[in-house]
Design an enzyme around this catalytic site. Structure first.
Site, mmCIF file in Angstrom:
data_model
loop_
_atom_site.group_PDB
_atom_site.id
_atom_site.type_symbol
_atom_site.label_atom_id
_atom_site.label_comp_id
_atom_site.label_asym_id
_atom_site.label_seq_id
_atom_site.Cartn_x
_atom_site.Cartn_y
_atom_site.Cartn_z
ATOM 1 N N CYS A 159 23.229 44.783 13.930
ATOM 2 C CA CYS A 159 23.770 43.957 12.838
ATOM 3 C C CYS A 159 24.832 43.010 13.405
ATOM 4 C CB CYS A 159 24.393 44.840 11.764
ATOM 5 S SG CYS A 159 23.265 46.108 11.193
ATOM 6 N N CYS A 206 23.579 52.621 18.739
ATOM 7 C CA CYS A 206 22.809 52.355 17.516
ATOM 8 C C CYS A 206 21.491 51.675 17.869
ATOM 9 C CB CYS A 206 23.618 51.475 16.569
ATOM 10 S SG CYS A 206 22.804 51.246 14.981
ATOM 11 N N CYS A 263 28.514 44.035 12.892
ATOM 12 C CA CYS A 263 28.875 45.441 13.168
ATOM 13 C C CYS A 263 30.309 45.533 13.698
ATOM 14 C CB CYS A 263 27.919 46.025 14.193
ATOM 15 S SG CYS A 263 28.303 47.742 14.583
HETATM 16 S S1 SF4 Z 1 26.436 48.074 11.326
HETATM 17 FE FE1 SF4 Z 1 26.480 48.655 13.518
HETATM 18 S S2 SF4 Z 1 26.311 50.866 13.491
HETATM 19 FE FE2 SF4 Z 1 25.682 50.174 11.471
HETATM 20 S S3 SF4 Z 1 23.460 49.965 11.581
HETATM 21 FE FE3 SF4 Z 1 24.331 47.972 12.085
HETATM 22 S S4 SF4 Z 1 24.523 47.936 14.309
HETATM 23 FE FE4 SF4 Z 1 24.244 50.053 13.681
#
Ligand code: SF4
Length: 362
Positions: free
Chosen positions: A88, A84, A91
């Protein structure tokens, strides 16, 4: 005269017997409440035992039925990549590997799922538009709609890498595009880990909404409610974007992904209480498309396939993989998925998910 002797004797006998009876009655009266309570208790215990036996039989029957009837993978979430471009903090499907199946292998797995009863496929990640600039994803989307004729094909993306040319090539094969958006305040997005340098996540969302309208794709928004956005009021912005569904998740801990020693994230500082989540929902109760998902509902109610096409079992608060459906088939692998079909239906997992059936104001 000779008749009077036995009658008098019988009268005496009767009177003596009556006296005994009245004596017995008067000694029993004080004991009556205790006797009544004892009888009632015995009745309740017998009732409980019968109820317990009935429940045990029902549970056994349900278990036996569960063994006999293999779970149907009606709706599957295929996280074909873990890579990604965002980071986040909460995540729960982090970039532990960079593996992606060869396209033809992924198609073979999708065909197996279709043969096992799949009606809806959702492509997710990581960020699904990252690999091969969205071409790999586009080819899978087209395959699922065109060749497998699945009623519903959807994607969950952070939206930052989608270009209009993708919609031109593949938009017609896609039913629903869900974009993750946790805040309409860019500073909060940066705090969460969705910051994209000069790009503005919120402006990008508005652009994607327009493209969905232009290319007739149903538009959905997913938000994870956490420590940094729990006090936000999103009513106005969500109403303006007018998504088909606004999925609102409570931030969830998954051992080994966003929590624990081997994890790539530490999500503890993002967690909110059930009460805080309820308050957020209450603040947005006027938004009719809001679909809330507490940790309780989220847990075990998704069929998740990882990048190797293994079902991920989240029952123990972490993700334990089954064998790959490519090696053992769907029926065998799904036994280890930990999937709770009842909770899937309870959380409204089955809804009108094909754009052919949706009456949308494009
Ligand atoms: S939650 Fe994880 S997979 Fe989704 S955008 Fe954020 S970092 Fe990327």
């Amino acid at each position: 005269m000779w008749m009077l002797v036995p009658i008098a004797f019988a009268g005496k006998l009767l009177s003596a017997f009556r006296m005994q009876l009245s004596y017995l009655w008067s000694s029993l009266v004080p004991l009556l409440p205790s006797l009544r309570a004892a009888f009632q208790l015995a009745g309740t215990q017998r009732g409980r035992q019968q109820q317990g036996r009935k429940e045990a039989v029902e549970t056994r029957r349900e278990e036996e039925e569960g063994i006999d009837q293999p779970t149907t993978p009606l709706s599957v979430n295929y996280h074909f990549t873990r890579q990604c471009n965002y980071k986040c903090g909460f995540c729960f499907h982090t970039a532990k590997t960079s593996f992606v199946l060869p396209l033809e292998e992924a198609k073979r797995g999708l065909l197996l799922l279709k043969e096992a009863g799949m009606e809806k496929i959702n492509f997710s990640g990581g960020e699904p538009f990252l690999h091969d600039r969205g071409e790999y994803l586009g080819k899978l989307v087209k395959f699922c709609k065109d060749e497998l004729q699945l009623p519903s094909v959807s994607i969950v993306s952070n939206g930052s890498l989608i270009r209009e040319r993708w919609f031109k090539s593949y938009g017609e094969y896609l039913d629903i595009l869900a974009i993750s958006c946790d805040s309409f305040d860019e500073q909060v997005n940066v705090l969460i880990g969705r910051g994209q340098g000069k790009k503005n996540h919120v402006e990008n969302l508005q652009k994607l909404r327009r493209w969905c309208r232009d290319y007739r794709v149903a538009f959905k928004i997913n938000s994870v409610i956490n420590r940094f956005n729990v006090e936000e009021d999103m009513n106005e912005q969500i109403k303006a974007l007018n998504p088909l569904r606004w999925k609102v998740f409570q931030c969830l801990i998954i051992e080994g992904e966003n929590s624990g020693e081997d994890a790539l994230r530490e999500a503890e500082r993002f967690l909110i209480s059930d009460e805080e989540f309820e308050r957020f929902l209450d603040r947005h109760k006027e938004v009719s498309c809001l679909v809330p998902e507490s940790n309780q509902k989220m847990k075990d109610s998704y069929l998740i396939l990882d990048e190797y096409m293994r079902f991920l079992n989240c029952r123990n608060g972490r993700k334990d993989p089954s064998k790959s459906i490519l090696d053992v088939g769907v029926e065998e692998a799904i036994k280890f998925s930990g999937f709770d079909e009842k909770m899937f239906l309870k959380r409204g997992g089955k809804y009108v998910w094909s754009k052919a059936d949706l009456k949308l104001d494009w």
